[in-house]
Scaffold this motif. Structure first.
Motif, PDB file in Angstrom:
ATOM      1  N   LEU A 236       0.824  -1.206   0.000  1.00  0.00           N
ATOM      2  CA  LEU A 236       0.000   0.000   0.000  1.00  0.00           C
ATOM      3  C   LEU A 236       0.862   1.261   0.000  1.00  0.00           C
ATOM      4  CD1 LEU A 236      -2.770   1.469   0.309  1.00  0.00           C
ATOM      5  CD2 LEU A 236      -2.468   1.228   2.786  1.00  0.00           C
ATOM      6  N   LEU A 237       1.923   1.239   0.794  1.00  0.00           N
ATOM      7  CA  LEU A 237       2.780   2.416   0.942  1.00  0.00           C
ATOM      8  C   LEU A 237       3.946   2.424  -0.040  1.00  0.00           C
ATOM      9  CD1 LEU A 237       2.796   2.462   4.839  1.00  0.00           C
ATOM     10  CD2 LEU A 237       1.418   3.882   3.301  1.00  0.00           C
ATOM     11  N   LYS A 238       3.960   1.426  -0.934  1.00  0.00           N
ATOM     12  CA  LYS A 238       4.951   1.357  -2.006  1.00  0.00           C
ATOM     13  C   LYS A 238       6.387   1.343  -1.468  1.00  0.00           C
ATOM     14  CE  LYS A 238       1.826   3.688  -5.240  1.00  0.00           C
ATOM     15  NZ  LYS A 238       1.613   4.837  -6.157  1.00  0.00           N
ATOM     16  N   ARG A 239       6.603   0.522  -0.458  1.00  0.00           N
ATOM     17  CA  ARG A 239       7.935   0.362   0.108  1.00  0.00           C
ATOM     18  C   ARG A 239       8.645  -0.802  -0.577  1.00  0.00           C
ATOM     19  NH1 ARG A 239       9.220   4.516   0.745  1.00  0.00           N
ATOM     20  NH2 ARG A 239      11.129   3.673   1.671  1.00  0.00           N
ATOM     21  N   PRO A 240       9.970  -0.766  -0.688  1.00  0.00           N
ATOM     22  CA  PRO A 240      10.718  -1.834  -1.365  1.00  0.00           C
ATOM     23  C   PRO A 240      10.715  -3.126  -0.547  1.00  0.00           C
ATOM     24  CG  PRO A 240      12.211  -0.235  -0.369  1.00  0.00           C
ATOM     25  CD  PRO A 240      10.840   0.342  -0.249  1.00  0.00           C
ATOM     26  N   THR A 241      11.114  -4.215  -1.206  1.00  0.00           N
ATOM     27  CA  THR A 241      11.025  -5.537  -0.582  1.00  0.00           C
ATOM     28  C   THR A 241      12.019  -5.719   0.562  1.00  0.00           C
ATOM     29  OG1 THR A 241      12.534  -6.414  -2.273  1.00  0.00           O
ATOM     30  CG2 THR A 241      10.164  -6.640  -2.670  1.00  0.00           C
ATOM     31  N   ASN A 242      13.033  -4.879   0.663  1.00  0.00           N
ATOM     32  CA  ASN A 242      13.986  -5.028   1.762  1.00  0.00           C
ATOM     33  C   ASN A 242      13.469  -4.405   3.061  1.00  0.00           C
ATOM     34  OD1 ASN A 242      14.307  -2.368   0.615  1.00  0.00           O
ATOM     35  ND2 ASN A 242      16.184  -2.147   1.814  1.00  0.00           N
ATOM     36  N   GLU A 243      12.282  -3.804   3.044  1.00  0.00           N
ATOM     37  CA  GLU A 243      11.715  -3.189   4.234  1.00  0.00           C
ATOM     38  C   GLU A 243      10.583  -4.042   4.797  1.00  0.00           C
ATOM     39  OE1 GLU A 243      12.655   1.465   3.035  1.00  0.00           O
ATOM     40  OE2 GLU A 243      10.627   0.879   3.614  1.00  0.00           O
ATOM     41  N   LYS A 244      10.604  -4.255   6.104  1.00  0.00           N
ATOM     42  CA  LYS A 244       9.589  -5.043   6.797  1.00  0.00           C
ATOM     43  C   LYS A 244       8.998  -4.195   7.917  1.00  0.00           C
ATOM     44  CE  LYS A 244      11.058  -8.600   4.369  1.00  0.00           C
ATOM     45  NZ  LYS A 244      10.315  -9.098   3.213  1.00  0.00           N
ATOM     46  N   LEU A 245       7.678  -4.188   8.019  1.00  0.00           N
ATOM     47  CA  LEU A 245       7.007  -3.382   9.040  1.00  0.00           C
ATOM     48  C   LEU A 245       7.307  -3.920  10.432  1.00  0.00           C
ATOM     49  CD1 LEU A 245       5.011  -1.071   9.694  1.00  0.00           C
ATOM     50  CD2 LEU A 245       3.192  -2.787   9.620  1.00  0.00           C
ATOM     51  N   LEU A 246       7.752  -3.036  11.327  1.00  0.00           N
ATOM     52  CA  LEU A 246       8.047  -3.416  12.701  1.00  0.00           C
ATOM     53  C   LEU A 246       7.008  -2.873  13.677  1.00  0.00           C
ATOM     54  CD1 LEU A 246      10.202  -4.883  14.452  1.00  0.00           C
ATOM     55  CD2 LEU A 246      11.209  -2.631  14.866  1.00  0.00           C
ATOM     56  N   MET A 247       6.561  -1.625  13.467  1.00  0.00           N
ATOM     57  CA  MET A 247       5.642  -1.015  14.423  1.00  0.00           C
ATOM     58  C   MET A 247       4.811   0.060  13.743  1.00  0.00           C
ATOM     59  SD  MET A 247       6.610   0.577  18.177  1.00  0.00           S
ATOM     60  CE  MET A 247       7.387  -0.996  18.610  1.00  0.00           C
ATOM     61  N   LEU A 248       3.601   0.272  14.276  1.00  0.00           N
ATOM     62  CA  LEU A 248       2.703   1.311  13.777  1.00  0.00           C
ATOM     63  C   LEU A 248       2.283   2.177  14.962  1.00  0.00           C
ATOM     64  CD1 LEU A 248      -0.381   0.732  11.419  1.00  0.00           C
ATOM     65  CD2 LEU A 248      -0.326   2.479  13.170  1.00  0.00           C
ATOM     66  N   LEU A 249       2.463   3.498  14.834  1.00  0.00           N
ATOM     67  CA  LEU A 249       2.137   4.426  15.919  1.00  0.00           C
ATOM     68  C   LEU A 249       1.144   5.478  15.437  1.00  0.00           C
ATOM     69  CD1 LEU A 249       5.709   5.200  17.352  1.00  0.00           C
ATOM     70  CD2 LEU A 249       4.104   3.458  18.151  1.00  0.00           C
ATOM     71  N   PRO A 250      -0.075   5.523  15.998  1.00  0.00           N
ATOM     72  CA  PRO A 250      -0.941   6.678  15.769  1.00  0.00           C
ATOM     73  C   PRO A 250      -0.461   7.809  16.669  1.00  0.00           C
ATOM     74  CG  PRO A 250      -2.020   5.125  17.223  1.00  0.00           C
ATOM     75  CD  PRO A 250      -0.709   4.491  16.842  1.00  0.00           C
ATOM     76  N   VAL A 251      -0.352   9.006  16.126  1.00  0.00           N
ATOM     77  CA  VAL A 251       0.252  10.107  16.885  1.00  0.00           C
ATOM     78  C   VAL A 251      -0.658  11.327  16.865  1.00  0.00           C
ATOM     79  CG1 VAL A 251       2.202  11.722  16.968  1.00  0.00           C
ATOM     80  CG2 VAL A 251       2.603   9.308  16.453  1.00  0.00           C
ATOM     81  N   GLY A 252      -0.830  11.949  18.026  1.00  0.00           N
ATOM     82  CA  GLY A 252      -1.610  13.180  18.123  1.00  0.00           C
ATOM     83  C   GLY A 252      -1.739  13.621  19.569  1.00  0.00           C
ATOM     84  N   TYR A 253      -2.602  14.604  19.801  1.00  0.00           N
ATOM     85  CA  TYR A 253      -2.924  15.011  21.166  1.00  0.00           C
ATOM     86  C   TYR A 253      -3.932  14.019  21.745  1.00  0.00           C
ATOM     87  CZ  TYR A 253      -1.048  19.553  19.623  1.00  0.00           C
ATOM     88  OH  TYR A 253      -0.255  20.568  19.132  1.00  0.00           O
ATOM     89  N   PRO A 254      -3.959  13.869  23.063  1.00  0.00           N
ATOM     90  CA  PRO A 254      -4.994  13.007  23.641  1.00  0.00           C
ATOM     91  C   PRO A 254      -6.369  13.651  23.480  1.00  0.00           C
ATOM     92  CG  PRO A 254      -3.775  14.129  25.368  1.00  0.00           C
ATOM     93  CD  PRO A 254      -3.060  14.430  24.079  1.00  0.00           C
ATOM     94  N   ALA A 255      -7.399  12.835  23.264  1.00  0.00           N
ATOM     95  CA  ALA A 255      -8.767  13.349  23.190  1.00  0.00           C
ATOM     96  C   ALA A 255      -9.153  13.948  24.538  1.00  0.00           C
ATOM     97  CB  ALA A 255      -9.729  12.224  22.813  1.00  0.00           C
ATOM     98  N   SER A 256     -10.069  14.887  24.516  1.00  0.00           N
ATOM     99  CA  SER A 256     -10.471  15.567  25.752  1.00  0.00           C
ATOM    100  C   SER A 256     -11.069  14.606  26.767  1.00  0.00           C
ATOM    101  CB  SER A 256     -11.470  16.682  25.429  1.00  0.00           C
ATOM    102  OG  SER A 256     -12.624  16.148  24.780  1.00  0.00           O
ATOM    103  N   ASP A 257     -11.651  13.507  26.305  1.00  0.00           N
ATOM    104  CA  ASP A 257     -12.259  12.526  27.202  1.00  0.00           C
ATOM    105  C   ASP A 257     -11.441  11.230  27.265  1.00  0.00           C
ATOM    106  OD1 ASP A 257     -12.727  11.763  24.617  1.00  0.00           O
ATOM    107  OD2 ASP A 257     -14.824  11.198  24.923  1.00  0.00           O
ATOM    108  N   ALA A 258     -10.158  11.331  26.964  1.00  0.00           N
ATOM    109  CA  ALA A 258      -9.302  10.144  26.941  1.00  0.00           C
ATOM    110  C   ALA A 258      -9.178   9.531  28.327  1.00  0.00           C
ATOM    111  CB  ALA A 258      -7.921  10.498  26.398  1.00  0.00           C
ATOM    112  N   THR A 259      -9.172   8.224  28.375  1.00  0.00           N
ATOM    113  CA  THR A 259      -8.913   7.484  29.608  1.00  0.00           C
ATOM    114  C   THR A 259      -7.841   6.448  29.336  1.00  0.00           C
ATOM    115  OG1 THR A 259     -10.636   5.852  29.132  1.00  0.00           O
ATOM    116  CG2 THR A 259     -11.288   7.788  30.431  1.00  0.00           C
ATOM    117  N   VAL A 260      -7.151   6.042  30.405  1.00  0.00           N
ATOM    118  CA  VAL A 260      -6.133   4.996  30.307  1.00  0.00           C
ATOM    119  C   VAL A 260      -6.291   4.070  31.507  1.00  0.00           C
ATOM    120  CG1 VAL A 260      -4.466   6.421  29.050  1.00  0.00           C
ATOM    121  CG2 VAL A 260      -4.430   6.391  31.552  1.00  0.00           C
ATOM    122  N   PRO A 261      -5.867   2.829  31.397  1.00  0.00           N
ATOM    123  CA  PRO A 261      -5.918   1.919  32.550  1.00  0.00           C
ATOM    124  C   PRO A 261      -5.068   2.461  33.699  1.00  0.00           C
ATOM    125  CG  PRO A 261      -5.524   0.701  30.527  1.00  0.00           C
ATOM    126  CD  PRO A 261      -5.378   2.142  30.183  1.00  0.00           C
TER     127      PRO A 261
END
Length: 294
Positions: free
Chosen positions: A255-280
């Protein structure tokens, strides 16, 4: 007896051929589809282990392709290095402040769509790029996605595979252990977060002349850079949740048109926390449980 003595060598040869054939077929099946259930069609086989993440650190110049010889590299010039040194009191204060900052880090799944300055993202990626790496090969690629359509395509790919993970691959105990964290295969934040950062490890390098370059300890090196990236995001007040979407790597790479020598290791959504965000409400292990001083 004469007939038996003549047939014995023939029978031995036939038996050896049969055993050899069975061993070869067994090895082919194991190497191609490890863990595959008997009778499962190849197209429907979805392994538990993410085979796209198999570590290729041990690649050598004996592999297929034209590999660069280490003798082709120029010697690096060494320069003086004298970083700032702090008084002990300042060191202690800075160590406490930095711990306090990072101790506030949490995995946040409720992210605001509020825009984040692109220059900030550029700087935290630069910071991640300061990580050490095997033979200074810097085997990382950070793909930053802000296009809404592409983010949605990523979400569809991830959710499809994650549902299979939760329903089939992970097992009842794993799913039960995750229940208290209230996680599932629905990943709304992949649409909502202003940025998705996909970190790829480069299993080997490709030089401008087309030759390949060995990337030693590529997975460990990229993992270190991810840790620095998390600290850099915390430093600027942004949040994320570390995701390692099993079996999504090949689809996302295409999908992202990356070459075959690249393997996905991690995916990070990044932004500010939502106003009603909760965490454990989690507690971290005390120092005595994580450190051994000898």
């Amino acid at each position: 007896m004469a007939l038996l003595s003549v047939l014995t060598p023939v029978l031995a040869v036939v038996l050896c051929l049969v055993i050899g054939f069975m061993l070869v077929k067994s090895r082919e099946t194991t190497s191609t589809y490890p863990g595959k259930a008997e009778g499962t069609p190849k197209a429907e086989f979805r392994p538990w282990v993410d085979q796209d993440l198999q570590d290729d650190t041990e690649i050598t110049a004996d592999e297929d392709g034209d590999w660069m010889d280490s003798n082709e590299e120029e010697d690096l010039q060494h320069v003086p290095y004298s970083p700032q040194r702090y008084p002990e009191e300042t060191m202690l204060e800075r160590s406490k402040d930095f711990y306090t900052l990072l101790n506030q880090r949490r995995s946040v799944r409720f992210i605001s769509p509020e825009p984040v300055p692109r220059e900030v993202i550029d700087n935290v990626i630069r910071t991640a790029g300061t990580a050490p790496s095997g033979a200074h090969t810097e085997p990382w690629t950070f793909v930053v996605v802000s296009d809404p359509e592409t983010k949605h395509k990523i979400r569809l790919i991830v959710e499809e595979e994650e549902e299979v993970n939760y329903r089939q691959r992970m097992g009842e105990k794993w799913v039960s252990d995750l229940a208290r964290l209230r996680t599932n295969w629905i990943k709304e934040y992949l649409d909502v977060a202003p940025y998705l950062v996909l970190i790829f490890k480069q299993t080997y390098g490709i030089l401008p002349n087309g030759k390949k370059k060995t990337h030693y300890y590529n997975e460990i090196s990229v993992s270190i850079s991810c840790g620095i990236l998390l600290a850099a995001l915390q430093n600027v007040g942004l949040v994320t949740v570390t995701t390692t979407p099993l079996n999504c790597g090949p689809q996302l790479r295409l999908l992202l048109k990356r070459p075959t020598n690249e393997k996905l290791l991690m995916l990070l959504p990044v932004g500010y926390p939502a106003s009603d965000a909760t965490v454990p409400d989690l507690e971290r292990k005390p120092l005595d449980d994580i450190m051994v001083h000898i």
